[in-house]
Design an enzyme around this catalytic site. Sequence first.
Site, PDB file in Angstrom:
ATOM      1  N   ALA A 125       0.840  -0.945  -0.638  1.00  0.00           N
ATOM      2  CA  ALA A 125       0.105  -0.329  -0.173  1.00  0.00           C
ATOM      3  C   ALA A 125       1.020   1.393  -0.152  1.00  0.00           C
ATOM      4  CB  ALA A 125      -1.069   0.067   0.981  1.00  0.00           C
ATOM      5  N   GLY A 155       5.870   8.106   0.938  1.00  0.00           N
ATOM      6  CA  GLY A 155       6.678   7.689   2.293  1.00  0.00           C
ATOM      7  C   GLY A 155       7.759   6.875   1.656  1.00  0.00           C
ATOM      8  N   HIS A 156       6.823   5.622   1.713  1.00  0.00           N
ATOM      9  CA  HIS A 156       7.716   4.660   0.869  1.00  0.00           C
ATOM     10  C   HIS A 156       8.579   4.899  -0.131  1.00  0.00           C
ATOM     11  CE1 HIS A 156       4.131   2.491   2.454  1.00  0.00           C
ATOM     12  NE2 HIS A 156       4.781   1.398   3.683  1.00  0.00           N
ATOM     13  N   VAL A 166       7.328  11.234   5.741  1.00  0.00           N
ATOM     14  CA  VAL A 166       6.840  12.522   5.247  1.00  0.00           C
ATOM     15  C   VAL A 166       5.654  12.614   5.049  1.00  0.00           C
ATOM     16  CG1 VAL A 166       6.515  12.200   2.285  1.00  0.00           C
ATOM     17  CG2 VAL A 166       8.049  11.874   2.629  1.00  0.00           C
TER      18      VAL A 166
HETATM   19  P1  AMP Z   1       5.121   0.396   6.262  1.00  0.00           P
HETATM   20  O1  AMP Z   1       4.491  -0.277   4.617  1.00  0.00           O
HETATM   21  O2  AMP Z   1       3.705   0.823   6.891  1.00  0.00           O
HETATM   22  O3  AMP Z   1       5.869  -1.498   7.463  1.00  0.00           O
HETATM   23  O4  AMP Z   1       6.787   0.806   6.409  1.00  0.00           O
HETATM   24  C1  AMP Z   1       7.760   0.220   5.332  1.00  0.00           C
HETATM   25  C2  AMP Z   1       8.604   1.425   6.037  1.00  0.00           C
HETATM   26  O5  AMP Z   1       7.879   2.409   5.237  1.00  0.00           O
HETATM   27  C3  AMP Z   1       8.908   1.790   7.413  1.00  0.00           C
HETATM   28  O6  AMP Z   1      10.138   1.994   7.601  1.00  0.00           O
HETATM   29  C4  AMP Z   1       8.515   3.049   7.571  1.00  0.00           C
HETATM   30  O7  AMP Z   1       8.956   3.637   8.626  1.00  0.00           O
HETATM   31  C5  AMP Z   1       8.169   3.457   6.596  1.00  0.00           C
HETATM   32  N1  AMP Z   1       6.984   4.557   5.867  1.00  0.00           N
HETATM   33  C6  AMP Z   1       5.772   4.358   6.830  1.00  0.00           C
HETATM   34  N2  AMP Z   1       5.187   5.483   6.587  1.00  0.00           N
HETATM   35  C7  AMP Z   1       6.090   6.969   6.384  1.00  0.00           C
HETATM   36  C8  AMP Z   1       6.224   8.295   6.063  1.00  0.00           C
HETATM   37  N3  AMP Z   1       5.469   9.249   5.950  1.00  0.00           N
HETATM   38  N4  AMP Z   1       7.812   8.849   5.973  1.00  0.00           N
HETATM   39  C9  AMP Z   1       8.784   7.472   5.916  1.00  0.00           C
HETATM   40  N5  AMP Z   1       8.714   6.704   6.081  1.00  0.00           N
HETATM   41  C10 AMP Z   1       7.627   5.599   5.724  1.00  0.00           C
END
Ligand code: AMP
Length: 280
Positions: A31, A35-36, A181
């Site tokens: 998803a 940020g990713h 982000v």
């Molecule tokens: P997730 O898919 O939510 O497990 O996140 C995967 C990676 O993306 C993790 O290292 C999160 O910390 C990073 N991440 C998620 N949201 C953000 C964001 N808004 N800004 C920066 N990194 C993010």
Amino acid sequence: MLVMSSFHAWRTGCFSVTQKSAVHFVPTMGALHDGHGALIQAARQAAGDDGHVVVSVYVNPTQFNDASDLSKYPRTQDADVDLARCCGADAVVFPTSEEMYPKGVPGRAEPSDYGALTRLWEAAHRPGHFDGVVAVVRALFEATNPVAAYFGEKDWQQLAVIRRLAALEFPELDVVPVPTVREEDGLAMSSRNVHLSSEDREGAKALYSALQSVVRSDGADEEAQKQGELLEQAGHRLDYFAVVDAETLEPKRMQGRPGRVLIASHWGGVRLIDNVALEG
Ligand code: AMP
């Protein structure tokens, strides 16, 4: 860009990996949002033309302590591939649970005890969560053997846990933090934000405003207390709102050390987490 359904296929089918070009790794649960995207772009920049940027997409069951959170976690595979391609990834891998957990997905991952890092805040409110994170990230590091792995500051406690894991078990690995982000109104981007109604989306920005008020007060506990009360009056149900040492995550801050303000709130049926830096 390669799209693979296992690390095995990626390793055996990928010329640049077999040529041992340095792997820069971005683990995600999919998803994907900007940020990713920032993580993938940071990896691309560090990897240059010779390095290999690999993104994994795996919704890890062992880190969910709430079955409905897991079942409704958004899955957007085609859009994830597009975003990863646009941000410069060389490969996206969608591993299966069979590959990540060859002995079967455990009901609960083996415990990891990193002291305060795995006992306070998120750990206290999501029992077993970091055990699952450590288990899957260890397996992902073993599968990809990266020189660098990129994690968002958005999940500050997770970043601290992964740094500890790397220091203990992957000492050569560079864990690279990437700033959070945000949407234009300050809400930290998150895959779960899609579950917010437009009305609740409006109220969600109060979290970041409260964090900023605490920063302006230089991390005064009274300000955190006051902002917490205001959020609760507005309908937020806080798990925690705390001023902590940025590294140890202990609540007591020593003079001259960097701090962090951490918050987790239930709002509009979604659990939102966020954090900001305090100067030392
Ligand atoms: P997730 O898919 O939510 O497990 O996140 C995967 C990676 O993306 C993790 O290292 C999160 O910390 C990073 N991440 C998620 N949201 C953000 C964001 N808004 N800004 C920066 N990194 C993010």
